[in-house]
Scaffold this motif. Structure first.
Motif, short mmCIF file in Angstrom:
data_model
loop_
_atom_site.label_atom_id
_atom_site.label_comp_id
_atom_site.label_asym_id
_atom_site.label_seq_id
_atom_site.Cartn_x
_atom_site.Cartn_y
_atom_site.Cartn_z
N ALA A 89 -7.37 -5.07 -5.15
CA ALA A 89 -6.99 -3.61 -4.96
C ALA A 89 -5.98 -3.40 -3.50
N MET A 90 -6.32 -3.92 -2.51
CA MET A 90 -5.62 -3.98 -1.38
C MET A 90 -4.30 -4.48 -1.34
N ASP A 91 -4.00 -5.61 -2.26
CA ASP A 91 -2.74 -5.96 -2.43
C ASP A 91 -2.08 -5.10 -3.17
N ASP A 92 -2.55 -4.45 -4.03
CA ASP A 92 -1.83 -3.23 -4.92
C ASP A 92 -1.44 -2.37 -4.03
N LEU A 93 -2.24 -1.81 -2.98
CA LEU A 93 -1.89 -0.78 -2.14
C LEU A 93 -0.73 -1.13 -0.98
N ARG A 94 -0.67 -2.53 -0.63
CA ARG A 94 0.23 -2.89 0.34
C ARG A 94 1.53 -3.14 -0.15
N SER A 95 1.50 -3.13 -1.74
CA SER A 95 2.71 -3.48 -2.44
C SER A 95 3.31 -2.40 -3.13
N GLY A 96 2.63 -1.14 -2.78
CA GLY A 96 3.01 0.11 -3.27
C GLY A 96 2.95 0.36 -4.85
N ARG A 97 1.87 -0.32 -5.40
CA ARG A 97 1.46 -0.26 -6.73
C ARG A 97 0.20 0.70 -7.03
N THR A 98 -0.12 1.25 -6.09
CA THR A 98 -1.18 2.12 -6.04
C THR A 98 -1.18 3.02 -4.85
N SER A 99 -1.57 4.27 -4.74
CA SER A 99 -1.66 4.90 -3.62
C SER A 99 -3.00 5.03 -2.77
N GLY A 100 -3.97 4.42 -3.14
CA GLY A 100 -5.33 4.41 -2.49
C GLY A 100 -6.43 3.34 -3.05
N VAL A 101 -7.22 3.23 -2.14
CA VAL A 101 -8.46 2.17 -2.74
C VAL A 101 -9.62 2.75 -2.23
N TYR A 102 -10.46 3.07 -3.12
CA TYR A 102 -11.84 3.64 -2.66
C TYR A 102 -12.78 2.58 -2.78
N ILE A 103 -13.29 2.26 -1.55
CA ILE A 103 -14.13 1.12 -1.64
C ILE A 103 -15.70 1.74 -1.28
N VAL A 104 -16.66 1.52 -2.23
CA VAL A 104 -18.17 2.34 -2.01
C VAL A 104 -19.00 1.13 -1.41
N ASP A 105 -19.71 1.47 -0.48
CA ASP A 105 -20.56 0.59 0.26
C ASP A 105 -22.06 0.70 -0.39
N PRO A 106 -22.36 -0.15 -1.01
CA PRO A 106 -23.65 -0.05 -1.91
C PRO A 106 -24.78 -0.10 -0.88
N ALA A 107 -24.59 -0.36 0.43
CA ALA A 107 -25.74 -0.25 1.31
C ALA A 107 -25.90 0.74 1.97
N GLY A 108 -25.07 1.59 1.88
CA GLY A 108 -25.17 3.03 3.02
C GLY A 108 -24.52 4.10 1.99
N THR A 109 -24.23 5.00 2.97
CA THR A 109 -23.72 6.15 2.16
C THR A 109 -22.16 6.75 2.76
N THR A 110 -21.65 5.62 3.49
CA THR A 110 -20.40 5.83 3.87
C THR A 110 -19.44 5.05 3.54
N ASP A 111 -18.41 5.58 2.57
CA ASP A 111 -17.53 4.59 1.93
C ASP A 111 -16.05 4.78 2.56
N THR A 112 -15.20 3.99 2.18
CA THR A 112 -13.76 3.69 2.82
C THR A 112 -12.96 4.16 1.79
#
Length: 345
Positions: A89-112
């Protein structure tokens, strides 16, 4: 330049303006003017996100639930896809193939939310608001990580767009001037060859000049000057040759059609202030199909995404160049044959 070549360039009667009444020209200009207002205001007055690309990184079944939520949202502002891995997913972001990556933290309530503001600040801002609202509805918060930020000299990310606008204006302006002063319709294939040949050194100098201005002179972007020069050369040729082709078909009126193509339609759809993901469908569909949008996308990918995905934009620009040259020569050949046939009768 030889005497023969000079003669071929100066054919003042070949492209004379059609004998139309003054009111007809005034009406044509009025239509173009109102078209300009309609196009720009229509494209920009109400930017609305639609199908902005997003990769979702989360354990199942959470990931699928998140993507389904985005897919079922009214007007589908986000096109969310479950990523196979965070690295992909991050490779897609850095290559311009996607506009964002939503990373969910399964151990907490703060995502990236990882974004690439260099791909378009308006899209990045819209995506941040959409994901933040979705997270809040599930009692979660997000932190934003800009993985591909804008360069220091390119504060609003518009350098590439304005650079391309300058190149396109230069291309069609020179073609228009030559059409007015030397005839819009060269009467021989040699004359057309000379006309088209004029733009080769001009396009190279224009490309180099633009690259030097935004690079070493102003420090707006950091990129290899030679590579940016080649991009500029191709963009200028697409603009200039299209103008020549339209003049070969319609005479001086072709200049007005050129303005419609590159200014009325091309500039608002190019992805400058608002990227295609925020434009209404008509302008979004036009975006990378015209030299303005293809050029803007090409420069943006060269500067910020290490040349990833430049192929389609280059192909669009080359297509405009090849078709324009083919049209210019074909129309000139048919006109020459018609004149020769009339003369021998």
């Amino acid at each position: 330049m030889t005497t023969t070549e000079t003669t071929e360039l100066h054919e003042p009667t070949a492209g004379a303006a059609p004998k139309l009444p003054t009111w007809a020209f005034c009406l044509a200009v009025l239509v173009i003017q109102l078209g300009f207002v309609l196009s720009f205001v229509g494209a920009f007055h109400s930017p609305t996100p639609h199908e902005i690309s997003l990769r979702v990184v989360a354990p199942e079944p959470v990931a699928q639930s998140i993507t389904d939520g985005f897919s079922n949202a009214p007007h589908r502002p986000v096109d969310a896809v479950v990523a196979s891995t965070e690295a992909d997913a991050m490779d897609d972001l850095r290559s311009g193939r996607t506009s964002g990556v939503y990373i969910v933290d399964p151990a907490g309530t703060t995502d990236t939310l990882a974004i690439a503001s260099a791909g378009g600040t308006s899209v990045a801002t819209a995506l941040e608001k959409i994901v933040d609202r979705a997270a809040a509805s599930n009692n979660r918060t997000i932190v934003v990580d800009d993985e591909v930020p804008l360069q220091a000299g390119d504060a609003n990310g518009l350098t590439g767009f304005y650079l391309v606008v300058g190149w396109i204006i230069g291309g069609y302006l020179l073609a228009a001037v030559l059409g007015i002063t030397s005839g819009a319709k060269p009467s021989t294939l040699r004359g057309m060859s000379v006309r088209l040949g004029v733009f080769l050194p001009y396009a190279v100098l224009s490309g180099l000049g633009g690259a030097l201005v935004v690079g070493p002179l102003l420090g707006a972007v950091e990129i290899d000057t030679a590579a940016l020069t080649l991009a500029g050369t191709l963009i200028v040729l697409a603009s200039a040759y299209t103008t020549v082709a339209l003049q070969s078909l319609f005479g001086i009126v072709g200049i007005a059609i050129t303005i419609v193509v590159f200014v009325v339609l091309g500039n608002p759809s190019a992805g400058g202030a608002y990227q295609p993901g925020l434009l209404p469908p008509f302008w979004s569909a036009l975006s990378t199909g015209v030299p303005n949008g293809a050029g803007t996308d090409l420069v943006r990918r060269m500067v910020y995404f290490d040349f990833a995905g430049v192929g389609p934009s280059i192909a669009v620009l080359l297509t405009w160049v090849v078709i324009a040259v083919a049209v210019a020569f074909t129309v000139t050949a048919l006109r020459t044959r018609r004149i020769d046939h009339t003369t021998t009768r």
